[in-house]
Design a protein around this motif. Structure first.
Motif, mmCIF file in Angstrom:
data_model
loop_
_atom_site.group_PDB
_atom_site.id
_atom_site.type_symbol
_atom_site.label_atom_id
_atom_site.label_comp_id
_atom_site.label_asym_id
_atom_site.label_seq_id
_atom_site.Cartn_x
_atom_site.Cartn_y
_atom_site.Cartn_z
ATOM 1 N N SER A 144 7.039 17.440 -7.976
ATOM 2 C CA SER A 144 7.172 16.052 -7.539
ATOM 3 C C SER A 144 6.208 15.789 -6.399
ATOM 4 O O SER A 144 5.699 16.712 -5.752
ATOM 5 N N VAL A 145 5.963 14.510 -6.128
ATOM 6 C CA VAL A 145 5.056 14.105 -5.067
ATOM 7 C C VAL A 145 5.673 12.916 -4.340
ATOM 8 O O VAL A 145 6.295 12.046 -4.942
ATOM 9 N N TYR A 146 5.511 12.918 -3.024
ATOM 10 C CA TYR A 146 6.010 11.821 -2.188
ATOM 11 C C TYR A 146 4.797 11.022 -1.729
ATOM 12 O O TYR A 146 3.905 11.556 -1.060
ATOM 13 N N VAL A 147 4.737 9.745 -2.117
ATOM 14 C CA VAL A 147 3.540 8.932 -1.924
ATOM 15 C C VAL A 147 3.850 7.728 -1.040
ATOM 16 O O VAL A 147 4.920 7.119 -1.143
ATOM 17 N N THR A 148 2.903 7.407 -0.160
ATOM 18 C CA THR A 148 2.976 6.184 0.639
ATOM 19 C C THR A 148 1.914 5.209 0.153
ATOM 20 O O THR A 148 0.744 5.583 0.000
ATOM 21 N N PHE A 149 2.316 3.967 -0.077
ATOM 22 C CA PHE A 149 1.411 2.902 -0.493
ATOM 23 C C PHE A 149 1.287 1.892 0.643
ATOM 24 O O PHE A 149 2.295 1.472 1.226
ATOM 25 N N GLU A 150 0.060 1.508 0.963
ATOM 26 C CA GLU A 150 -0.158 0.420 1.906
ATOM 27 C C GLU A 150 -0.282 -0.876 1.111
ATOM 28 O O GLU A 150 -1.195 -1.047 0.315
ATOM 29 N N ASP A 151 0.656 -1.778 1.322
ATOM 30 C CA ASP A 151 0.705 -3.042 0.580
ATOM 31 C C ASP A 151 1.277 -4.096 1.530
ATOM 32 O O ASP A 151 2.490 -4.238 1.650
ATOM 33 N N GLN A 152 0.389 -4.799 2.225
ATOM 34 C CA GLN A 152 0.820 -5.682 3.294
ATOM 35 C C GLN A 152 1.275 -7.039 2.770
ATOM 36 O O GLN A 152 0.696 -7.598 1.848
ATOM 37 N N LYS A 153 2.337 -7.539 3.397
ATOM 38 C CA LYS A 153 2.865 -8.858 3.051
ATOM 39 C C LYS A 153 3.597 -9.401 4.274
ATOM 40 O O LYS A 153 4.319 -8.668 4.949
ATOM 41 N N THR A 154 3.382 -10.685 4.570
ATOM 42 C CA THR A 154 4.053 -11.344 5.688
ATOM 43 C C THR A 154 4.978 -12.434 5.158
ATOM 44 O O THR A 154 4.558 -13.273 4.351
ATOM 45 N N LEU B 79 8.515 -11.449 9.139
ATOM 46 C CA LEU B 79 8.729 -10.073 8.694
ATOM 47 C C LEU B 79 7.414 -9.574 8.133
ATOM 48 O O LEU B 79 6.894 -10.142 7.167
ATOM 49 N N ASN B 80 6.849 -8.536 8.741
ATOM 50 C CA ASN B 80 5.577 -7.975 8.297
ATOM 51 C C ASN B 80 5.824 -6.644 7.595
ATOM 52 O O ASN B 80 6.241 -5.670 8.224
ATOM 53 N N ILE B 81 5.571 -6.586 6.301
ATOM 54 C CA ILE B 81 5.707 -5.342 5.541
ATOM 55 C C ILE B 81 4.326 -4.694 5.433
ATOM 56 O O ILE B 81 3.355 -5.346 5.042
ATOM 57 N N PHE B 82 4.257 -3.429 5.780
ATOM 58 C CA PHE B 82 2.988 -2.704 5.744
ATOM 59 C C PHE B 82 2.817 -1.901 4.453
ATOM 60 O O PHE B 82 1.697 -1.684 3.988
ATOM 61 N N GLY B 83 3.920 -1.423 3.895
ATOM 62 C CA GLY B 83 3.822 -0.597 2.704
ATOM 63 C C GLY B 83 5.169 0.009 2.372
ATOM 64 O O GLY B 83 6.206 -0.405 2.895
ATOM 65 N N TYR B 84 5.147 1.017 1.518
ATOM 66 C CA TYR B 84 6.398 1.624 1.084
ATOM 67 C C TYR B 84 6.174 3.066 0.650
ATOM 68 O O TYR B 84 5.035 3.497 0.408
ATOM 69 N N ASN B 85 7.280 3.807 0.537
ATOM 70 C CA ASN B 85 7.274 5.199 0.093
ATOM 71 C C ASN B 85 8.017 5.334 -1.224
ATOM 72 O O ASN B 85 8.954 4.577 -1.507
ATOM 73 N N THR B 86 7.625 6.319 -2.004
ATOM 74 C CA THR B 86 8.381 6.647 -3.209
ATOM 75 C C THR B 86 8.080 8.082 -3.619
ATOM 76 O O THR B 86 7.032 8.638 -3.268
ATOM 77 N N MET B 87 9.007 8.693 -4.333
ATOM 78 C CA MET B 87 8.799 10.031 -4.880
ATOM 79 C C MET B 87 8.658 9.925 -6.389
ATOM 80 O O MET B 87 9.416 9.201 -7.039
ATOM 81 N N LYS B 88 7.688 10.631 -6.937
ATOM 82 C CA LYS B 88 7.459 10.607 -8.377
ATOM 83 C C LYS B 88 7.554 12.031 -8.923
ATOM 84 O O LYS B 88 7.059 12.981 -8.312
ATOM 85 N N TYR B 89 8.189 12.157 -10.077
ATOM 86 C CA TYR B 89 8.303 13.461 -10.722
ATOM 87 C C TYR B 89 7.014 13.794 -11.467
ATOM 88 O O TYR B 89 6.363 12.917 -12.043
#
Length: 686
Positions: free
Chosen positions: A542-552, A666-676
């Protein structure tokens, strides 16, 4: 203007209670250390890790504490060292969102490390200049220079200019003068000079303003209160390492009588050969792991024994290599039906560690296993192993001192049939050993293989074959910022068609600094005896990934709440925005099926950015296993039985502390997820 001094923090006198006394000590003085840690770190996960590691390290080193220095100063030296380590630990920097930094912390971050440490320890922690000089291992005069340059750097960071224009020969006296410690003749001379020198007047006034600002930061920083449940989380981690399972079953069947007869026959026919050695160990050693090492001639049978209050510890053998020193032991309770194990950071230390061992790495963790054939045979005997640091010499004698053992408590089941641990127990005493060890050689094989994981380059660098473990060293490319890997998990490693089990506690970061675009890691597997690797199959899990995806998202209270918005393919609800003391903001998304993110990185922006405020956050989450089965985190969860669990955060509750903070956006910078993963990289070493 004298920096505020803190009362000396007393030494915990109940040392015999082990790690509990250290936890209680940190609990009592948590606010002071929380402020110190926050000047280095940027999120709550790092802060919890900081307290967790510090408590374990202080307890481990406690027997070496000498009263020549204050206990608080000694603890602080350990605390700031771990702060430094965590500040460069990329896995904890990027695995969760960073908390918003107040202006003064942002300014402090721009100082050089030694300047910031000197400023924080002097003006925030309240240590004397002599104590800080001792901590930073510089002279008192050098400390004065560092404080001067630190105040100058802070002046620049706060936008008040870069230099002092007064007479340089008086710069060295500014701090002593303002702290009222300058010798009277020098004080009179400086005051006479200032009366006639306008530049020095301006300098000293600006210098005083910066010092006052820094000293007032203490009051501002106190707005960063230790969040509710913070120490509870740290205590939970300390307790988690002691969760164990026990089964009571059959009595152990000894083979001694059978061996005795055969042994006499073998002696009679002079059967002292290598074959006899293997056969001898097979008949006399029941521990299959120990047997494998003895048969490979990687260690010798020791049978060292010590007893305290009816509890016997026997050291079976010790295997040392470049990775670790592995101690196999047996503990027998001759008074009652109890099983005990050793724990590295709790009641066990090597008295001559600094003389013969490397402190660069940290020992591997081997959890207790009560389901082995040996450990289910007798309810008063436990067979285990413990990892110590590797040797720096080819040979040595480990002076091992044990003062506390962890008691393995029988598990019970709750109403849902899930086994839970009822309580923890300890056994105190004193067991001393001198263990002879010889370091065995390790062999490194270059792999030089590169692959893509989720589109990000991953480099398989080398395979290290050590007697006690097999190590895969690999690198992760960090150049791509919009998408990055924060963690990579591996399945079993296949070498020459043999599968080596991955150690779930055996991954570590290496600070090699060979290439700024690559981070280097190691993961550990079981040992591989007596073979040269020819074919290696590396399996990813598995891998733990961070995505930068900005939204205000603008927060418009005139529309009422709840309000919803779309992000990363999901609909997120702003359930509540309630302005007050504190201001409360609640976000939620309970739909987790096919959801792209597990956790969000975000920040709240207030309408008045000039007013300092801080944010406190807690959340709710759902645990989901690889097959999609959900577990309620509010109920007991069988973590050990869940295959590759994922945590989906469903609710965020934010409290904004300050002078009636009004959220603007509310400023969102990105998110995390784990993929198999099911990728396999095949490497030929021929």
């Amino acid at each position: 203007m004298i920096p505020a001094k803190v009362d000396p923090i007393p030494f915990p006198t109940n040392r015999e209670k082990g790690v509990e006394s250290i936890v209680n000590w940190f609990e009592k003085y948590k606010q002071s250390f929380y402020l110190l840690g926050w000047s280095y770190l940027s999120n709550q996960q790092q802060m919890e890790e900081l307290f967790y590691r510090s408590i374990l390290k202080v307890h481990k080193e406690l027997p070496r504490f000498k009263s020549e220095t204050s206990f608080e100063l000694w603890v602080t030296s350990i605390f700031i060292q771990i702060c430094r380590e965590l500040a460069v630990d990329s896995s904890l920097q990027s695995s969760v969102e960073s908390e918003p930094r107040q202006n003064f912390l942002i300014a402090l971050d721009q100082l050089r490390e030694y300047e910031k440490e000197a400023m924080v320890l002097t003006y925030v922690k309240g240590f004397s200049r002599e104590e800080v000089a001792h901590l930073l291992q510089v002279s008192v005069e050098k400390m004065k220079e560092v404080l001067f340059s630190g105040i100058q750097s802070l002046r620049k960071a706060l936008g008040d200019g870069t230099t002092f224009n007064g007479c340089k020969e008086y710069h060295k006296d500014y701090i002593d003068y303002l702290e009222r410690t300058l010798d009277r003749p020098k004080k009179i001379d400086l005051e006479k000079h200032i009366y006639h020198c306008q530049h020095c007047q301006q300098d000293l006034a600006t210098f005083q303003d910066v010092m006052l600002t820094m000293m007032n930061l203490t009051d501002r920083i106190k707005d960063l209160h230790v969040p509710p449940g913070f120490m509870g989380n740290v205590k939970a981690r300390l307790a988690e390492m002691e969760k164990i399972k026990q089964q009571r079953n059959k009595k152990r069947i000894r083979k001694g009588l059978v061996f005795a007869g055969v042994f006499a026959v073998l002696i009679a026919i002079d059967f002292f050969t290598g074959a006899f050695s293997n056969l001898y160990y097979t008949w006399t050693e029941e521990d299959q792991e120990v047997l494998a090492y003895l048969q490979q001639d990687l260690g010798e049978r020791l049978n060292l024994e010590a007893e305290s209050d009816g509890v016997k510890i026997r050291i079976k053998t010790a295997i040392a290599d470049d990775v670790q020193t592995l101690i196999f032991y047996e503990i027998e309770d001759t008074n009652e039906d109890n099983q005990f194990m050793m724990y590295y950071d709790d009641g066990l230390f090597v008295e001559n560690q600094h003389e013969i061992m490397s402190t660069v790495n940290y020992p591997l963790y081997y959890p207790p296993d009560l389901e082995t054939d040996l450990n289910i045979q007798e309810k008063n005997v436990y067979h285990g192993k413990i990892s110590l640091l590797p040797l720096t010499k080819d040979k040595g004698t480990i002076k091992l001192k044990i003062t506390r053992l962890l008691k393995l408590i029988q598990d019970s089941s709750d109403q849902n049939g899930i086994r839970v641990n009822e309580n923890l127990g300890y056994e105190t005493g004193e067991w001393n050993f001198e263990i002879p060890v010889t370091k065995q050689a390790s062999i490194e094989y270059a792999l030089d293989e590169e692959t893509l994981v989720e589109g990000i380059p991953v480099r398989l660098d080398k395979l290290i074959i050590a007697p006690t473990t097999t190590v895969l060293q690999y690198g992760i490319n960090s150049k791509q910022r919009e998408k990055r890997i924060d963690g990579l998990n591996f399945d079993d490693l296949e070498v020459n068609n043999k599968k080596l089990k991955a150690n779930m506690y055996g991954s570590s970061y290496l600070d090699l600094q060979q290439d700024v675009n690559w981070y280097t890691f190691q993961t550990h597997y079981g040992p591989l005896f007596g073979e040269k690797p020819k074919e290696v199959n590396v399996r990813f899990a598995s891998v733990y990934v961070t995505f930068e995806d900005q939204k205000t998202i603008e927060l418009d209270s005139s529309r009422g709440y709840p309000q919803t918005f779309e992000y990363a393919g999901s609909t997120i609800s702003i359930d509540k925005v309630e302005v007050g003391q504190p201001t409360t903001v609640v976000l939620s998304n309970h739909v987790i099926k096919n959801r792209a993110y597990q956790s969000l990185h975000f920040d709240i922006v207030g309408e008045n950015e000039n007013h300092p405020w801080s944010m406190e956050m807690d959340n709710e989450a759902v645990l989901v296993d690889k097959n999609g089965i959900e577990y309620d985190m509010n109920k007991p969860v069988p973590h050990e039985e869940i295959e590759q669990p994922r945590y989906f955060e469903t609710v965020y509750r934010l409290k904004l502390h300050g002078d009636k903070v009004i959220p603007k956006s509310l400023n969102i910078f990105g998110y995390n997820t784990m993929k198999y993963l099911d990728d396999v990289v095949k490497i030929s070493l021929d």
